[in-house]
Design a protein around this motif. Sequence first.
Motif, PDB file in Angstrom:
ATOM      1  N   VAL A  68     110.046  22.501  32.320  1.00 59.25           N
ATOM      2  CA  VAL A  68     111.255  22.442  33.139  1.00 59.25           C
ATOM      3  C   VAL A  68     112.281  23.446  32.629  1.00 59.25           C
ATOM      4  N   CYS A  83     117.049  25.136  42.781  1.00 64.24           N
ATOM      5  CA  CYS A  83     118.245  24.758  42.019  1.00 64.24           C
ATOM      6  C   CYS A  83     119.373  25.765  42.238  1.00 64.24           C
ATOM      7  N   ALA A 116     106.128  28.705  39.832  1.00 59.23           N
ATOM      8  CA  ALA A 116     106.183  27.244  39.748  1.00 59.23           C
ATOM      9  C   ALA A 116     104.792  26.647  39.948  1.00 59.23           C
ATOM     10  N   TYR A 121     103.443  22.850  39.389  1.00 62.44           N
ATOM     11  CA  TYR A 121     104.337  22.096  40.273  1.00 62.44           C
ATOM     12  C   TYR A 121     104.298  22.674  41.681  1.00 62.44           C
ATOM     13  N   MET A 124     109.518  20.377  44.809  1.00 59.03           N
ATOM     14  CA  MET A 124     110.719  20.281  44.003  1.00 59.03           C
ATOM     15  C   MET A 124     111.866  19.774  44.862  1.00 59.03           C
ATOM     16  N   SER A 126     116.115  19.421  44.546  1.00 58.48           N
ATOM     17  CA  SER A 126     117.340  19.692  43.789  1.00 58.48           C
ATOM     18  C   SER A 126     118.528  19.062  44.495  1.00 58.48           C
ATOM     19  N   ASN A 140     117.424  18.496  39.097  1.00 59.38           N
ATOM     20  CA  ASN A 140     116.153  19.012  39.606  1.00 59.38           C
ATOM     21  C   ASN A 140     114.996  18.069  39.284  1.00 59.38           C
ATOM     22  N   TYR A 142     110.791  17.758  39.678  1.00 59.88           N
ATOM     23  CA  TYR A 142     109.568  18.520  39.919  1.00 59.88           C
ATOM     24  C   TYR A 142     108.390  17.572  40.127  1.00 59.88           C
TER      25      TYR A 142
END
Length: 244
Positions: A68, A83, A116, A121, A124, A126, A140, A142
């Motif tokens: 992360v 993000c 990512a 991942y 996501m 955010s 955030n 994931y």
Amino acid sequence: MTTNEALIVSLRTAARELAARPCLRDLRDALSRVVEAAVDTVPGADAGGISLAEHGEVHSRHPTTPAVTALDQLQADLREGPCITAIEEPPRDGLVLADDLDGADAARWPRFAPRAVESGYRSMLSTSIPMTRTSRAALNLYAADPHVFGPDDQLVAGLFGAQAAVLLYSGENVDQLNHAVASRDVIGQAKGILMERFTVDDDEAFHMLARSSQDTNMKLVEVSRWLQGEARKSRAERHAERHG
């Protein structure tokens, strides 16, 4: 236990911890617990963290895994990713969702998405955390699988984001308070030096500092620190003369 019940328990626990943790270090610990609770509570979430933007720079805070930290920092370096969107261009509800970074969402963040996915991942979420004019943040979450953050999960994430906002705001206020107290002490000591050296009272010493601040275009606390430094230097010289 249902998702809503788990959320209530988590928020109550975090609130009790916040009430019992008055110092800045403990507030930061509580913020880490909020991130961990969000990951544990939101189904499908595998990791989480907070991206904090201050004075144009974005940094990763309170990550649950090293991956992360790397991905949050990558978004900051690329100036691209969920993000960054949540911080710089938040939608009305404050939620930025990437359902599949190996699918349709790859085109939205073309440089970040493949990195990512390489890190394991696919999705996501955010949540924008407004703070001040000069600082913003995003919580955030994931997930390894795509399409895991449904409407209920987004609501839960938004509530955790609101709690993180309270903690961040509290921490910012503690920082400002500590700075104010430290500045007051510096100015008070500088006034004491002037009162002794020039045989003036408290108000007259403050007027001397204020006038010097205006004449030199320096902040009052900076003038006070300079005066303290000169006083220390003078004492050291006198000590050296007596014992030289």
